[in-house]
Design a protein around this motif. Structure first.
Motif, PDB file in Angstrom:
ATOM      1  N   ILE A   1      86.460  24.543  62.843  1.00  0.00           N
ATOM      2  CA  ILE A   1      86.380  25.078  61.482  1.00  0.00           C
ATOM      3  C   ILE A   1      86.311  23.941  60.466  1.00  0.00           C
ATOM      4  N   ASP A   2      87.101  22.902  60.686  1.00  0.00           N
ATOM      5  CA  ASP A   2      87.031  21.731  59.801  1.00  0.00           C
ATOM      6  C   ASP A   2      85.632  21.120  59.831  1.00  0.00           C
ATOM      7  N   LEU A   3      85.047  21.052  61.019  1.00  0.00           N
ATOM      8  CA  LEU A   3      83.718  20.459  61.177  1.00  0.00           C
ATOM      9  C   LEU A   3      82.666  21.223  60.390  1.00  0.00           C
ATOM     10  N   ILE A   4      82.626  22.554  60.526  1.00  0.00           N
ATOM     11  CA  ILE A   4      81.549  23.308  59.874  1.00  0.00           C
ATOM     12  C   ILE A   4      81.750  23.418  58.370  1.00  0.00           C
ATOM     13  N   GLN A   5      82.976  23.179  57.901  1.00  0.00           N
ATOM     14  CA  GLN A   5      83.195  23.134  56.452  1.00  0.00           C
ATOM     15  C   GLN A   5      82.838  21.765  55.883  1.00  0.00           C
ATOM     16  N   ARG A   6      82.869  20.757  56.746  1.00  0.00           N
ATOM     17  CA  ARG A   6      82.658  19.385  56.294  1.00  0.00           C
ATOM     18  C   ARG A   6      81.188  18.980  56.283  1.00  0.00           C
ATOM     19  N   GLU A   7      80.415  19.459  57.276  1.00  0.00           N
ATOM     20  CA  GLU A   7      79.048  18.960  57.424  1.00  0.00           C
ATOM     21  C   GLU A   7      78.197  19.925  58.242  1.00  0.00           C
ATOM     22  N   PRO A   8      76.869  19.811  58.126  1.00  0.00           N
ATOM     23  CA  PRO A   8      75.985  20.625  58.975  1.00  0.00           C
ATOM     24  C   PRO A   8      76.146  20.228  60.443  1.00  0.00           C
ATOM     25  N   THR A   9      75.991  21.187  61.332  1.00  0.00           N
ATOM     26  CA  THR A   9      76.036  20.931  62.770  1.00  0.00           C
ATOM     27  C   THR A   9      75.317  22.060  63.482  1.00  0.00           C
ATOM     28  N   ASP A  10      74.720  21.747  64.629  1.00  0.00           N
ATOM     29  CA  ASP A  10      74.067  22.814  65.388  1.00  0.00           C
ATOM     30  C   ASP A  10      75.022  23.467  66.378  1.00  0.00           C
ATOM     31  N   LEU A  11      76.281  23.070  66.375  1.00  0.00           N
ATOM     32  CA  LEU A  11      77.264  23.656  67.284  1.00  0.00           C
ATOM     33  C   LEU A  11      77.706  25.031  66.792  1.00  0.00           C
ATOM     34  N   ARG A  12      77.742  25.980  67.729  1.00  0.00           N
ATOM     35  CA  ARG A  12      78.124  27.354  67.405  1.00  0.00           C
ATOM     36  C   ARG A  12      79.205  27.841  68.374  1.00  0.00           C
ATOM     37  N   ILE A  13      79.973  28.813  67.916  1.00  0.00           N
ATOM     38  CA  ILE A  13      80.875  29.556  68.800  1.00  0.00           C
ATOM     39  C   ILE A  13      80.233  30.913  69.037  1.00  0.00           C
ATOM     40  N   PHE A  14      80.146  31.282  70.300  1.00  0.00           N
ATOM     41  CA  PHE A  14      79.357  32.442  70.712  1.00  0.00           C
ATOM     42  C   PHE A  14      80.240  33.407  71.501  1.00  0.00           C
ATOM     43  N   LEU A  15      80.221  34.681  71.131  1.00  0.00           N
ATOM     44  CA  LEU A  15      80.970  35.718  71.848  1.00  0.00           C
ATOM     45  C   LEU A  15      82.458  35.384  71.969  1.00  0.00           C
ATOM     46  N   PHE A  16      83.057  34.962  70.866  1.00  0.00           N
ATOM     47  CA  PHE A  16      84.476  34.620  70.844  1.00  0.00           C
ATOM     48  C   PHE A  16      85.288  35.885  70.578  1.00  0.00           C
ATOM     49  N   ASP A  17      86.336  36.107  71.374  1.00  0.00           N
ATOM     50  CA  ASP A  17      87.203  37.276  71.201  1.00  0.00           C
ATOM     51  C   ASP A  17      88.550  36.828  70.641  1.00  0.00           C
ATOM     52  N   PRO A  18      88.709  36.817  69.321  1.00  0.00           N
ATOM     53  CA  PRO A  18      89.962  36.337  68.730  1.00  0.00           C
ATOM     54  C   PRO A  18      91.128  37.295  68.935  1.00  0.00           C
ATOM     55  N   ILE A  19      90.821  38.565  69.205  1.00  0.00           N
ATOM     56  CA  ILE A  19      91.882  39.562  69.373  1.00  0.00           C
ATOM     57  C   ILE A  19      92.775  39.203  70.556  1.00  0.00           C
ATOM     58  N   LYS A  20      92.187  38.568  71.536  1.00  0.00           N
ATOM     59  CA  LYS A  20      92.939  38.148  72.721  1.00  0.00           C
ATOM     60  C   LYS A  20      94.095  37.229  72.340  1.00  0.00           C
ATOM     61  N   TYR A  21      93.896  36.422  71.305  1.00  0.00           N
ATOM     62  CA  TYR A  21      94.900  35.443  70.890  1.00  0.00           C
ATOM     63  C   TYR A  21      95.673  35.877  69.648  1.00  0.00           C
ATOM     64  N   ALA A  22      95.085  36.761  68.863  1.00  0.00           N
ATOM     65  CA  ALA A  22      95.728  37.212  67.626  1.00  0.00           C
ATOM     66  C   ALA A  22      95.488  38.709  67.452  1.00  0.00           C
ATOM     67  N   PRO A  23      96.245  39.541  68.177  1.00  0.00           N
ATOM     68  CA  PRO A  23      96.034  40.996  68.125  1.00  0.00           C
ATOM     69  C   PRO A  23      96.143  41.590  66.728  1.00  0.00           C
ATOM     70  N   LYS A  24      96.831  40.904  65.826  1.00  0.00           N
ATOM     71  CA  LYS A  24      96.989  41.451  64.477  1.00  0.00           C
ATOM     72  C   LYS A  24      95.655  41.540  63.731  1.00  0.00           C
ATOM     73  N   LEU A  25      94.641  40.817  64.212  1.00  0.00           N
ATOM     74  CA  LEU A  25      93.325  40.900  63.576  1.00  0.00           C
ATOM     75  C   LEU A  25      92.710  42.288  63.720  1.00  0.00           C
ATOM     76  N   LEU A  26      93.174  43.046  64.709  1.00  0.00           N
ATOM     77  CA  LEU A  26      92.694  44.420  64.880  1.00  0.00           C
ATOM     78  C   LEU A  26      92.949  45.272  63.641  1.00  0.00           C
ATOM     79  N   GLU A  27      93.963  44.892  62.874  1.00  0.00           N
ATOM     80  CA  GLU A  27      94.330  45.664  61.685  1.00  0.00           C
ATOM     81  C   GLU A  27      93.425  45.362  60.489  1.00  0.00           C
ATOM     82  N   ASP A  28      92.569  44.349  60.628  1.00  0.00           N
ATOM     83  CA  ASP A  28      91.817  43.857  59.473  1.00  0.00           C
ATOM     84  C   ASP A  28      90.419  44.441  59.324  1.00  0.00           C
ATOM     85  N   TYR A  29      89.944  45.171  60.321  1.00  0.00           N
ATOM     86  CA  TYR A  29      88.618  45.775  60.217  1.00  0.00           C
ATOM     87  C   TYR A  29      88.672  47.205  60.739  1.00  0.00           C
TER      88      TYR A  29
END
Length: 293
Positions: free
Chosen positions: A86-114
């Protein structure tokens, strides 16, 4: 000469009846401006908040290099802590991407946000959202989703350029056999029609997503995406009611994927060279026959 792109339909809000008749039934994409404004995520999901809830998770990163013929599909190029990325993509352009990331697995409280838009349709896979993060200028190659789901793709914290193509154009887009992606040797933004003549006359839809916009992509639609800013999206998936589509999904996820992985590991570059030649041959045949009609 060129690819014929039309602007996408854009609505602020939409009723279930209008959504069904104009977009779900005919399988036509649309951007819904206000849907995500009802979500807590619309205000909460900043870069810093995402760092706070899943910053220590090690995530796979993908770049824009051509696929390794011997590697399984979706093989990553690198690993990095999510917070550092996150620091990287806020700081500069990059072709690196995160693909098919499941954040709910690590932070179930995100389920409440959408909120899955069940007022528009059913079949949602509520507990299996996917998130996508990209640096400015990074590109998601042209493909359609292997599970053939309908997708509600909501963007956050920046802009994204999207090109969409109906499934019927797959051969003219140089689809790789036994795969859900296109030949990676052309630039869909600026194609060389001399080298790739089948692209000439292909019809598609173009849109630009901003913070909070939701793109509805019906089953089977090809999509190419470019991050115009360091930003991220969440995709909510819903099954189509058609058993034919479900069968297609099952075939893609089991028989086709397994066969392709075996052939890659066994024949590597020889197999990939054959697939690319077949993609070109099929595109040329489709062009000669005037397909799709």
């Amino acid at each position: 000469m060129g690819i014929n792109l039309k602007p996408i339909d854009i609505v602020d809000d939409i009723s279930k009846e209008e959504f069904f008749e104009k977009y779900l039934k005919p399988r036509r994409p649309v951007v819904i401006k206000n849907m995500a404004k009802k979500w807590p995520a619309y205000q909460k999901w900043t870069m810093e908040y995402m760092k706070e809830v899943v910053g220590d998770v090690e995530v796979p990163l993908y770049d824009s290099s051509k696929a390794d013929p011997s590697a399984p599909i979706n093989a990553s190029a690198a690993q990095m802590k999510f917070g550092d990325y996150i620091d990287l993509i806020q700081r500069e352009p990059t072709d690196l991407r995160i693909f098919l990331f499941d954040p709910i697995k690590y932070a179930p409280k995100l389920l409440e946000d959408y909120i899955s838009p069940k007022e528009l349709m059913g079949g949602f896979l509520d507990k299996y959202p996917n998130m996508f993060f990209g640096g400015k200028g990074s590109v998601t190659f042209l493909h359609f989703d292997i599970d053939m789901a309908h997708i509600f793709h909501t963007h956050f914290n920046g802009r994204k350029h999207v090109l969409l193509f109906d499934y019927k154009w797959r051969e003219r887009l140089y689809q790789i056999p036994y795969a859900t992606y296109a030949l990676e040797d052309y630039d869909i933004e600026n194609p060389d029609f001399t080298k790739f003549p089948a692209l000439d006359g292909v019809e598609g839809i173009e849109c630009f997503l901003e913070h909070g916009d939701t793109l509805f992509m019906p089953t089977g639609w090809w999509h190419w995406m470019k991050y115009l800013d360091g930003s991220f999206s969440i995709s909510l998936r819903a099954w189509d009611k058609s058993w034919a589509v479900k069968a297609h999904s099952l075939w893609n996820l089991t028989v086709q994927r397994k066969f392709d992985d075996i052939m890659k590991s066994s024949f590597k570059k020889k197999y990939m060279d054959w697939k690319e030649k077949m993609a070109v041959k099929r595109a040329e045949i489709a062009l000669k026959r005037g397909l799709p009609r």
